[in-house]
Design an enzyme around this catalytic site. Structure first.
Site, PDB file in Angstrom:
ATOM      1  N   ASN A   9       0.836  -1.555   0.083  1.00  0.00           N
ATOM      2  CA  ASN A   9      -0.296  -0.422   0.215  1.00  0.00           C
ATOM      3  C   ASN A   9       0.993   1.479   0.341  1.00  0.00           C
ATOM      4  O   ASN A   9       1.161   1.468   0.877  1.00  0.00           O
ATOM      5  CB  ASN A   9      -1.106  -0.480   1.353  1.00  0.00           C
ATOM      6  CG  ASN A   9      -1.876   1.069   1.278  1.00  0.00           C
ATOM      7  OD1 ASN A   9      -1.570   2.219   0.237  1.00  0.00           O
ATOM      8  ND2 ASN A   9      -2.185   2.015   3.116  1.00  0.00           N
ATOM      9  N   TRP A  10       1.205   1.780  -1.150  1.00  0.00           N
ATOM     10  CA  TRP A  10       1.997   3.043  -0.756  1.00  0.00           C
ATOM     11  C   TRP A  10       1.140   4.490  -0.413  1.00  0.00           C
ATOM     12  O   TRP A  10       1.782   5.251  -0.478  1.00  0.00           O
ATOM     13  CB  TRP A  10       2.367   3.462  -2.574  1.00  0.00           C
ATOM     14  CG  TRP A  10       3.378   2.238  -3.717  1.00  0.00           C
ATOM     15  CD1 TRP A  10       3.774   1.224  -2.551  1.00  0.00           C
ATOM     16  CD2 TRP A  10       3.298   2.279  -4.304  1.00  0.00           C
ATOM     17  NE1 TRP A  10       4.429   0.364  -3.151  1.00  0.00           N
ATOM     18  CE2 TRP A  10       4.539   1.236  -4.505  1.00  0.00           C
ATOM     19  CE3 TRP A  10       3.319   3.440  -5.640  1.00  0.00           C
ATOM     20  CZ2 TRP A  10       5.238   0.343  -5.698  1.00  0.00           C
ATOM     21  CZ3 TRP A  10       3.638   2.344  -6.942  1.00  0.00           C
ATOM     22  CH2 TRP A  10       5.195   1.037  -7.290  1.00  0.00           C
ATOM     23  N   LYS A  11       0.171   4.304  -0.345  1.00  0.00           N
ATOM     24  CA  LYS A  11      -0.907   5.147   0.680  1.00  0.00           C
ATOM     25  C   LYS A  11      -0.571   6.682  -0.177  1.00  0.00           C
ATOM     26  O   LYS A  11      -0.974   6.296  -1.460  1.00  0.00           O
ATOM     27  CB  LYS A  11      -0.019   5.740   1.559  1.00  0.00           C
ATOM     28  CG  LYS A  11       0.301   4.223   2.683  1.00  0.00           C
ATOM     29  CD  LYS A  11       0.436   4.900   4.068  1.00  0.00           C
ATOM     30  CE  LYS A  11       0.892   3.596   5.172  1.00  0.00           C
ATOM     31  NZ  LYS A  11       0.334   3.540   5.908  1.00  0.00           N
ATOM     32  N   HIS A  95      -9.364   0.888   4.542  1.00  0.00           N
ATOM     33  CA  HIS A  95      -8.335   1.740   5.662  1.00  0.00           C
ATOM     34  C   HIS A  95      -8.826   2.331   6.456  1.00  0.00           C
ATOM     35  O   HIS A  95      -9.024   2.853   6.568  1.00  0.00           O
ATOM     36  CB  HIS A  95      -7.428   1.725   4.581  1.00  0.00           C
ATOM     37  CG  HIS A  95      -5.942   1.307   4.465  1.00  0.00           C
ATOM     38  ND1 HIS A  95      -5.386   2.373   6.122  1.00  0.00           N
ATOM     39  CD2 HIS A  95      -5.018   0.682   4.578  1.00  0.00           C
ATOM     40  CE1 HIS A  95      -4.634   2.600   6.061  1.00  0.00           C
ATOM     41  NE2 HIS A  95      -3.966   1.213   5.658  1.00  0.00           N
ATOM     42  N   GLU A  97      -6.800   4.281   7.773  1.00  0.00           N
ATOM     43  CA  GLU A  97      -6.037   5.964   7.205  1.00  0.00           C
ATOM     44  C   GLU A  97      -7.262   6.459   6.816  1.00  0.00           C
ATOM     45  O   GLU A  97      -8.056   7.740   7.332  1.00  0.00           O
ATOM     46  CB  GLU A  97      -5.175   6.567   6.568  1.00  0.00           C
ATOM     47  CG  GLU A  97      -3.882   5.765   7.471  1.00  0.00           C
ATOM     48  CD  GLU A  97      -2.774   5.332   6.713  1.00  0.00           C
ATOM     49  OE1 GLU A  97      -2.513   5.494   5.331  1.00  0.00           O
ATOM     50  OE2 GLU A  97      -1.345   4.408   6.967  1.00  0.00           O
ATOM     51  N   GLU A 167      -5.917  -5.341  10.414  1.00  0.00           N
ATOM     52  CA  GLU A 167      -4.622  -4.600  10.317  1.00  0.00           C
ATOM     53  C   GLU A 167      -4.896  -3.420  12.455  1.00  0.00           C
ATOM     54  O   GLU A 167      -5.866  -2.696  11.992  1.00  0.00           O
ATOM     55  CB  GLU A 167      -4.652  -3.654   9.665  1.00  0.00           C
ATOM     56  CG  GLU A 167      -4.240  -4.173   7.832  1.00  0.00           C
ATOM     57  CD  GLU A 167      -4.176  -2.965   7.039  1.00  0.00           C
ATOM     58  OE1 GLU A 167      -2.365  -3.338   6.692  1.00  0.00           O
ATOM     59  OE2 GLU A 167      -3.933  -1.606   6.802  1.00  0.00           O
ATOM     60  N   GLY A 173       2.590   2.450  11.094  1.00  0.00           N
ATOM     61  CA  GLY A 173       3.380   3.024  10.551  1.00  0.00           C
ATOM     62  C   GLY A 173       3.440   3.332  12.596  1.00  0.00           C
ATOM     63  O   GLY A 173       4.624   3.897  11.701  1.00  0.00           O
ATOM     64  N   SER A 213       3.626  -2.635  10.094  1.00  0.00           N
ATOM     65  CA  SER A 213       4.510  -2.426  10.253  1.00  0.00           C
ATOM     66  C   SER A 213       4.814  -3.849  10.671  1.00  0.00           C
ATOM     67  O   SER A 213       6.334  -4.168  10.580  1.00  0.00           O
ATOM     68  CB  SER A 213       5.744  -2.076  11.678  1.00  0.00           C
ATOM     69  OG  SER A 213       4.412  -0.810  12.025  1.00  0.00           O
ATOM     70  N   GLY A 234       2.299  -1.363   4.315  1.00  0.00           N
ATOM     71  CA  GLY A 234       2.722   0.323   3.932  1.00  0.00           C
ATOM     72  C   GLY A 234       4.368   0.419   3.686  1.00  0.00           C
ATOM     73  O   GLY A 234       5.064   0.577   2.786  1.00  0.00           O
ATOM     74  N   GLY A 235       4.600   1.066   4.861  1.00  0.00           N
ATOM     75  CA  GLY A 235       5.578   1.637   4.773  1.00  0.00           C
ATOM     76  C   GLY A 235       6.840   1.556   3.810  1.00  0.00           C
ATOM     77  O   GLY A 235       8.002   1.554   2.750  1.00  0.00           O
TER      78      GLY A 235
END
Ligand code: PEP
Length: 249
Positions: A9-11, A95, A97, A167, A173, A213, A234-235
């Site tokens: 997931n590149w956000k 998601h 976010e 999640e 994150g 994470s 993600g990151g």
């Protein structure tokens, strides 16, 4: 027979140019990898480019969100027909976010899920408890509610392409991953609730990913747990070599 999915997931990162540079570096690193399905979720402005550049490879791409209607006066939204028109067949729904910062609700996730099913788009529905819910002993209640609300009025056959991503919000994150045992326990709760909602056969076939994470250092142990069928990253999905190391867990 649940083929694992490793999804990135590149956000809100990467322009089209940066997305294509990622693919240039990443595709050779995972070439011929067939054990897992590999998915990328770029921003809407990069999605068509990534879909085109990854065509014919073992990497596919999806959208980070969508509306449930086909068109209308909804500024800032993208519809399922628009996604299908650019060859997009995967979407993230709910998601955390979106839930935390843009008031996404599971009532809307349910509408979006129905729309995704009707358009042949594979939905990845994200669920997960907040830290306060975990500390109050309400993790199970929260997860069960999220699954029930997402799957309202969805039949077992409609749910057959469904993917769930567990999640925990406290792990996204933050660098603090759920222990494999904590993740496996949550996955068991989710599969049990899925069984209640769509029956055992569909629940057994549904892939439940872990997200929060995930890194090259912790993926193997997570993937060894019964009932963890992949990862939403993600990151650590933003750097080609790091994400390739995760794919090769
Ligand atoms: C995510 O964005 O879905 C996610 C799990 O992020 P991170 O891996 O950075 O915690």
């Amino acid at each position: 027979m649940r083929k694992p999915i490793i999804a990135g997931n590149w956000k809100m990162y990467k322009t089209p140019k940066e997305s294509l540079a990622f693919l240039d570096a990443f595709l050779p690193l995972v070439e011929a990898h067939t054990r897992d399905e590999i998915l990328l979720f770029p921003t809407m402005s990069s999605l068509a480019y990534v879909l085109e550049a990854s065509e014919g490879t073992n990497v596919n791409a999806g959208a980070q969100n969508m509306h449930w209607l086909n068109e209308g006066p909804y500024t800032g939204q993208t519809s399922p027909t628009m996604l299908v028109s650019i060859g997009c067949r995967h979407v993230l729904l709910g998601h955390s976010e979106q839930r935390l910062y843009f008031n996404e609700t599971y009532e809307r996730v349910n509408l979006k899920l129905k729309a995704a099913i009707n358009h042949g788009i594979t939905p990845i529905v994200c669920v997960g408890e907040m830290l306060a819910e975990r500390e109050d002993g309400r993790t199970e209640e929260t997860l069960r509610h999220q699954i029930r609300a997402s799957l309202r009025n969805i039949s077992p056959s409609e749910a057959r392409r469904l993917v769930i991503a567990y999640e925990p919000i406290w792990a996204i994150g933050t660098g603090s991953t759920a222990t494999p045992e904590v993740a496996a326990e949550a996955h068991a709760i989710l599969r049990h609730e899925l069984t209640q909602c769509v029956g055992e056969a569909t629940a057994e076939n549904t892939r439940i990913l872990y997200g929060g994470s995930v890194k090259p250092e912790n993926i193997s142990e997570l993937m060894r747990q019964d009932g963890i069928d992949g990862a939403l990253v993600g990151g650590a999905s933003l750097v080609p070599t790091t994400f390739a190391n995760i794919v090769h867990y």
